[in-house]
Structures are given as structure tokens and as C-alpha cells.
Design a protein around this motif. Structure first.
Motif, mmCIF file in Angstrom:
data_model
loop_
_atom_site.group_PDB
_atom_site.id
_atom_site.type_symbol
_atom_site.label_atom_id
_atom_site.label_comp_id
_atom_site.label_asym_id
_atom_site.label_seq_id
_atom_site.Cartn_x
_atom_site.Cartn_y
_atom_site.Cartn_z
ATOM 1 N N VAL A 1 -47.613 61.646 -6.314
ATOM 2 C CA VAL A 1 -48.224 62.825 -5.746
ATOM 3 C C VAL A 1 -49.028 62.373 -4.575
ATOM 4 N N THR A 2 -47.880 62.129 -3.560
ATOM 5 C CA THR A 2 -48.799 61.315 -2.288
ATOM 6 C C THR A 2 -49.566 62.645 -1.040
ATOM 7 N N LEU A 3 -49.815 61.825 -0.795
ATOM 8 C CA LEU A 3 -51.561 63.016 0.655
ATOM 9 C C LEU A 3 -50.437 62.474 2.112
ATOM 10 N N HIS A 4 -50.708 63.627 2.693
ATOM 11 C CA HIS A 4 -50.137 63.339 4.334
ATOM 12 C C HIS A 4 -50.660 64.165 5.346
ATOM 13 N N ILE A 5 -51.005 63.597 6.453
ATOM 14 C CA ILE A 5 -51.363 63.920 7.269
ATOM 15 C C ILE A 5 -51.002 64.353 8.438
ATOM 16 N N TYR A 6 -50.592 65.861 8.854
ATOM 17 C CA TYR A 6 -49.652 65.957 9.909
ATOM 18 C C TYR A 6 -50.638 66.503 11.236
ATOM 19 N N ASP A 7 -49.806 66.088 12.430
ATOM 20 C CA ASP A 7 -51.027 65.943 13.170
ATOM 21 C C ASP A 7 -49.929 67.383 14.021
ATOM 22 N N VAL A 8 -50.225 69.129 14.210
ATOM 23 C CA VAL A 8 -49.879 69.946 15.198
ATOM 24 C C VAL A 8 -49.250 68.697 16.081
ATOM 25 N N ASP A 9 -50.269 68.641 17.095
ATOM 26 C CA ASP A 9 -49.072 68.699 18.466
ATOM 27 C C ASP A 9 -47.777 67.519 18.485
ATOM 28 N N SER A 10 -48.103 66.867 17.880
ATOM 29 C CA SER A 10 -47.261 65.197 18.045
ATOM 30 C C SER A 10 -46.346 66.095 17.336
ATOM 31 N N GLN A 11 -46.683 66.838 15.578
ATOM 32 C CA GLN A 11 -45.619 67.453 14.673
ATOM 33 C C GLN A 11 -45.291 66.084 14.263
#
Length: 726
Positions: free
Chosen positions: A254-264
Motif C-alpha cells: 500500500v502506497t500513499l499518493h497526492i494528485y494535483d487537479v490542475d497539473s494532473q
């Protein structure tokens, strides 16, 4: 003549009254809902704190509505959503409001997957314009509004998507989702079951980012179940296969990720060594996200703050225990990013307040009792609302207290089991009260002092109905066993005669942190016990060591040896009961379900001189067969603790089963939780030892063994077995 006629009428009336109070409860009545309590529909507070909403179906008009009610008056003031206003939908099953209450996500064709997970067809509904927009053409999971209500994130086919509501444009956040291999934004089976955690993504406060978990199940062993189907419809069985990590086997990566909506763009967050990430939550800082992480033994729980600008994680707080640390849902962030947290670190579960750097500010509650529910923080009055065992471990009371631990107020009105649902602004709460004598009573109370504003609903109809039946009181007490005062309840026959000897049926569950003895009203099994009492049985339940709400040490004494101390307490309780003049020591039986089936099986195999009878429903027969998260929390791994697993396994002790005793083994073939493999392995062990016993398998039934007439059949089976063998 008149006197004789009048006397005869009085006799008839008296006879009718005695007869009316002498009815015996039947299984058909229990499982047809005859004794079902009046409940309160699930209500949701609106943001104003003065109103709440309830979903209701009007059968006459064929309308599904979400109606608005006043807390103070209880009267319906208006309707928020009505299916009659939505030509595209004839009905909806679920709804979820946006934060500003201007929109709702409506769900139809909702299909269960496992215990908590579902999939369905979902729509966004604009409450003002009455416009409806389908989110996706296929079935999806966990649709969730962004904080600004402009977008919806959801999961389809193990991938995360975002839909812009106004433009209807879709963005696919992840692309590698594969069934039984990669999951994005949702948890796997074992997280869902043991961490009560399904949606594994969270919007940031400004809606510009999404934090999510990715599960790689590639190396997790797969479990499969045959589904037999219905006669005349399914010629061949189908097979349900899913990833299930058993004790000591590989978990998902299991890994944690952060997605940026603007830059995708997506960045992975690197943490120190961990096994599980059981909780995600945004703090009050839109750029700071929190994650709880624990090691495989679950005896060290860490709270991290993640800077989403840099994707760097900082360790804020650590909890350690020689046994295990429970994951907490009670984490609350205040405006300054200080946080409220619950912990057992002083030996009892209490509330703590830490600053944003993880330094302790105050232990808010303390004493030899436990906080059992954390309801929230009233920011206006700077008070914490909670439920606890301050009046005894079998009771529950409602309290408020200042953040610094001062000015505690008791908000409970009666001793028994109280639970609360607070309005959004903490002006009111709906109190649900019950006890061994009183079914659910719902009242509206003022949060500032607990004063009752009005009664909402009672169960007087049920109470009056029960007066027609043979109902014996449930006697709460304690019994001294192995140096501990164990909580106990007992039901005796209504015509109990202390000069006679009675057979005893003991029920227990005994799982870690559980509770079977409480000051609460009857459930379905209690009505069954009343029926058995009317047949001349005494029913007893005792919460032994390992159960909850009596402090850390009492609960965690069973660590690495599940089934040892719990069994000893049940055996010694039975011996003490057998010394009572009115109990037949040669006719003491025991039964249980799940963990309780594990216990009752051990009891009949290891203490056949004490118990003459046992029923085990859906039992764990070896902890080697059960899932990793639950089992290793209490036992570590089989590789580390082989003797702990095997010494207390019922399979190990079948050779000691006394053929003069009676044993009934029951399981559902489609149990995705405690696999029927447990029962099949035990059956094989019993057969090879040439031990005679009885067993039943319920086709395609899960851990609950229900559906149609299944429960009625099951309880008829158990009742007949009891009356024939005990």
C-alpha cells in the motif's frame, strides 16, 4: 342467579388475563419481526443546527423524499428532495449532500460487494434548479463532492475519476487498476473488514488535490468460494475469487499518493517503514494532510503530517503498546491545527489534546473508566462531547467537558445505555436510551445541560405486547472468577424454584474488546433465550478476560494466546455455577458464533467433564485460517508464534472429545469472513479420530447465515438440538 353469572364472568376474565400473560414466544414470531422495536430513521443534521433531514418513501404517492424537520418541534417544515420532481428517476436509494447543501448525489441500483462496500448508478442533483446529471454510464463506487461542489471524484474498475459537474468533462486520475491486482482509491478486503475503511481517497480543503491509497495485491494469495445457485436455474456452480491475506501471508503493498487537479500530476509520499495505512484525513491547513501508519504487529501507531506542496511527511505523534494499538477514528483537528486524540496509554481509553507539533497540551479525561464514543468538539462553547462507562462498564452515559478537562457535565437522564446524535451546531442531541427493562426511548435534549426538550418516540406498544408473554427478568450481576469480578447476566424460568435443579446454556463471544453483558434491552437472541427459559433452561452469559471496557490490562491479557484465558474463565464460571443448589452440574452447555464458535468448540473438546453440550456457528477453528490484520494484531504471525496458534486451536484437541457429549457444527458455504475451510478442516480431524457429531452447511450463505427462512431454520435446528441433548 345474577351473582352466579357475575362470578362466572369474573372467572372468565381472570382466566383470560392469566392466559394472556402466559403466552410462550415462538421462533416464528422472533424471525417474522413480531418483537421488532420502533426505530428512529437515520437523521442527518443540516448546517443550521436547527433542522434535520430524513429519507422517507411515500407509498401512496410512490415518492421517495428527503424531508426537513425542526429539531425543536419535530414537525416537517419542507421537502428538500422529491423523486416526483425528477422525471429521469422514479426513485433513489441513497443520497449524499454537498457541503453547502445545494446539491446531492443520488444513488440507484445499489449492490453490496462485501460488508461495507457497494457499487451503483449515481447522479448529481441540483436542488435549486432540479437538474440531474448522471456521473458515469457504468456502475461506480464512493462518489464524493469536492469541497467547492464543482466536481465529483469516484472509483470505477479500480481507477479514480473526476467529473466536472458543469462541463461534464471527465478526467481519469489513475489508469493501472486491475481486478484482484491493483486498486486505486478503495481498500482491499482485509482493510474493509478489519479497519472498517472503504473509500481511500480524500479531497483537499480547497479542492485542488486528492490524496489516495494504491493497493498492489499482486503477491497476495487468492481465496475462492463456490456459489451453488438455485435448483433449476444454475446447472454449474460459479466461483467467487478474491485476494485474502491469511495470517503470516503477504499483504497488499500500500502506497500513499497526492494528485494535483490542475497539473494532473501524481506524486508518491514516502514514509518510514510501515505495513498499514489505516486512516487518511486532511488537517485544517489546506496544504497539510494527515495519515496514520502502523507496523505489521500493530503495536506502534504513527501520525504523520504531509506537506502537499513538497510531498514530504513529518512524524507528529507515536503511540506504542506491548500488545497492540487500536486505530482511532477520534482524530479531530482544531482551527490552530492542534488535535484531539484518544489513547489507552494510561491503562484506560481517554481523550487527549496535542498541539500541531504533537506536544501534549492536556489529558482531557481520566479515571478508571473508558471513553466509548467520541461525538465531537463544540467550537463555540469549547466543549468535547463523549460517551463513557463512568457509571459502570455495563452502562453508557453522555458527557461534555472543557478542552482543558474542567467543568464536566453529565448529560444522561437515566442509568442504562445512552447514545447521542448531535446537531451540527451542538445545540441539540437525540438521545437513545434503553436498559434491561426498557426498550429504546428517543428524546430530544439540550446539549448544554442534557434537559429533555421533548420525547420523540417510545416503544410502549412493544412493552405492552410483552406483558402477554412469559418474560423472565435478565439479572445483571458479577461473579468472582480467577481473581476478577466478571460481568454476568442470567435468565431463569419464570416459575423458577430454587429447590429444583436446572440445566444451563451458556452463551459467550469473548473476542478481544467485545462486550456481551450490558445494561441494554433485548435483541433477537434474547427472545430465543426467553423461549428456552420457558422450557426450563437457565441462560447465562459471562464476559471473561479479554473482553472490553474494563481497562487495557484486562483486555490485552490474552495477547499471543487467544482462547487460553477466555476459555479458562468460561470453564471456571461453569464450575462455580455448578456448585449452586439449583443448577445441574451435569447439564451445562455452551454455544457461540464466530469467535464464540471458536470458544464453544474449545470448551467441549478441552473441558468435556464440565460441558456436556456445545453448538459452534461459523467458528474459527485455527487462527492460521483467518486474516492477517485481525489475527496478527493479537497473535503476531504463525511463523513467530506457532504454539500460540496451535495450542489453542480446536483442531488440536479433537482427540479429547468425549463421545458421550453432544456437538453441533454449523457454517455458511459462502462465508467470506470465516471461511468454511475452518469447519471442513475440523470435520476431517473429527472423522479421523472417529468422533461422532452433528453438522450443517447452509449453501451460499455468508457469515450471518440469513436470507428467506434461513434464520428460522437455523434456530429451529439449534432449539431441537438443545432440547434433545441438554
Amino acid at each position: 342467579m345474577f351473582f352466579r353469572t357475575f362470578s362466572f364472568l369474573l372467572f372468565l376474565a381472570f382466566s383470560f388475563q392469566i392466559s394472556a400473560q402466559n403466552k410462550q414466544i415462538s421462533l416464528e414470531e422472533i424471525w417474522s419481526g413480531t418483537f421488532r422495536q420502533e426505530g428512529l430513521q437515520a437523521l442527518q443534521s443540516l448546517n443550521d443546527g436547527q433542522s434535520y433531514i430524513i429519507q422517507d418513501y411515500d407509498r401512496e404517492k410512490s415518492e421517495m423524499r428527503v424531508d426537513i424537520y425542526s429539531y425543536k418541534s419535530g414537525q416537517r417544515t419542507s421537502t428538500l428532495i422529491n423523486s416526483a420532481d425528477i422525471p429521469e428517476l422514479k426513485y433513489f436509494q441513497t443520497f449524499k449532500l454537498s457541503e453547502d447543501e445545494s446539491k446531492a448525489i443520488l444513488g440507484v441500483d445499489i449492490q453490496p460487494i462485501f460488508r461495507r462496500s457497494t457499487r451503483g448508478i449515481y447522479f448529481v442533483y441540483d436542488i435549486k434548479t432540479k437538474k440531474i446529471t448522471r456521473i458515469d454510464e457504468e456502475m461506480i463506487q464512493e462518489p464524493t463532492f469536492s469541497p467547492n461542489n464543482e466536481k465529483v471524484a469516484y472509483v470505477k474498475n479500480n481507477n479514480i475519476f473526476i467529473k466536472d459537474i458543469s462541463s461534464t468533462q471527465k478526467t481519469q486520475v489513475t489508469t493501472d487498476g486491475v481486478d484482484n491486482k491493483i486498486i486505486n482509491g478503495l481498500t482491499d478486503w482485509v482493510y474493509e473488514e478489519e479497519f472498517a475503511f472503504v473509500r481511500a481517497f480524500e479531497w483537499s480543503l480547497d479542492g485542488n488535490k486528492i490524496a489516495f491509497l494504491r493497493f498492489d495485491e499482486t503477491d497476495v494469495p487468492e481465496f475462492s468460494m463456490d456459489m451453488y445457485g438455485r435448483y433449476g436455474q444454475d446447472l454449474y456452480p460459479s466461483q467467487d475469487a478474491f485476494k485474502y491475506p491469511k495470517a503470516g501471508e503477504n499483504n497488499a503493498d500500500v502506497t500513499l499518493h497526492i494528485y494535483d487537479v490542475d497539473s494532473q500530476k501524481t506524486n508518491q509520499v514516502n514514509l518510514e517503514a510501515y505495513e498499514y495505512l489505516p486512516r487518511l484525513k486532511w488537517t485544517k491547513d489546506e496544504n497539510v494532510f494527515s495519515v496514520q501508519a502502523t507496523n505489521r504487529h500493530q503495536n506502534e501507531l504513527k501520525l504523520y503530517f504531509v506537506d502537499t506542496k513538497t510531498s514530504k511527511a513529518k512524524l507528529i505523534h507515536t503511540e506504542k503498546d506491548n500488545a497492540y494499538v487500536d486505530v482511532t477514528d477520534d482524530l479531530t483537528f482544531l482551527e490552530d491545527n492542534s488535535f484531539i486524540w484518544t489513547s489507552e496509554k494510561d491503562g484506560w481509553k481517554h481523550i487527549y489534546h496535542y498541539n500541531k507539533k504533537g506536544k501534549l497540551i492536556d489529558q482531557v479525561t481520566n479515571g478508571k473508566w473508558e471513553v466509548t464514543s467520541y461525538y465531537g468538539y463544540d467550537r463555540q462553547n469549547k466543549r468535547i462531547l463523549y460517551q463513557s462507562t463512568e457509571t459502570g462498564s455495563v452502562n453508557r452515559g453522555i458527557y461534555s467537558i472543557k478542552l482543558n478537562g474542567e467543568s464536566k457535565r453529565d448529560l444522561s437522564t437515566k442509568e442504562g445505555t445512552n447514545s447521542a446524535s448531535f446537531s451540527a451546531d451542538f445545540t441539540y442531541y437525540v438521545n437513545t436510551f434503553n436498559s434491561v427493562k426498557t426498550p429504546n426511548l428517543y428524546t430530544l435534549n439540550l446539549a448544554k445541560n442534557g434537559k429533555v426538550v421533548r420525547e420523540i418516540k417510545n416503544n410502549d406498544v412493544l412493552e405492552n405486547k410483552l406483558k402477554e408473554y412469559q418474560i423472565s427478568p435478565k439479572e445483571l450481576s458479577t461473579i468472582k472468577v480467577n481473581g476478577n469480578d466478571l460481568n454476568m447476566w442470567m435468565i431463569k424460568p419464570l416459575d423458577f424454584d430454587a429447590s429444583k435443579k436446572y440445566p444451563v446454556l451458556m452463551y459467550q463471544y469473548s473476542g478481544p474488546g467485545s462486550q456481551s453483558v450490558s445494561n441494554s434491552f433485548m435483541g433477537s437472541n434474547d427472545y430465543w433465550y426467553q423461549m428456552l427459559a420457558s422450557k426450563g433452561y437457565i441462560i447465562v452469559t459471562v464476559d471473561g478476560r479479554g473482553t472490553g471496557f474494563k481497562g487495557r490490562d484486562f483486555k490485552k491479557v490474552t495477547q499471543k494466546e487467544l482462547g487460553k484465558f477466555e476459555l479458562q474463565d468460561q470453564i471456571d464460571t461453569a464450575k462455580l455455577l455448578g456448585q449452586r443448589d439449583y443448577i445441574d452440574e451435569n447439564r451445562i452447555g455452551i454455544w457461540g458464533w464466530s469467535y464464540g464458535g471458536f470458544m464453544s468448540s474449545n470448551a467441549i473438546f478441552q473441558a468435556g467433564d464440565v460441558f456436556s453440550f456445545a453448538i459452534a456457528v461459523a467458528p474459527v477453528t485455527s487462527w492460521r485460517f483467518y486474516d492477517s490484520i485481525y489475527t496478527e494484531r493479537y497473535m503476531t504471525t504463525p511463523q513467530e508464534n506457532a504454539s500460540g496458534y496451535d495450542d489453542n486451536s480446536p483442531i488440536t484437541h479433537v482427540k479429547n472429545f468425549n463421545d458421550d457429549n453432544s456437538y453441533l457444527l454449523i457454517h455458511g458455504s459462502a462465508d467470506d469472513n470465516v471461511h468454511v475451510q475452518n469447519t471442513m478442516q475440523l470435520i476431517e480431524a473429527l472423522v479421523q479420530e472417529n468422533k461422532q457429531f452433528d453438522w450443517r452447511i447452509y449453501p451460499d450463505k455468508n457469515h450471518g447465515i440469513y436470507g428467506g427462512n434461513t434464520r428460522l431454520h437455523l434456530y429451529n435446528l439449534m432449539t431441537d438440538f438443545i432440547t434433545e441433548n441438554l
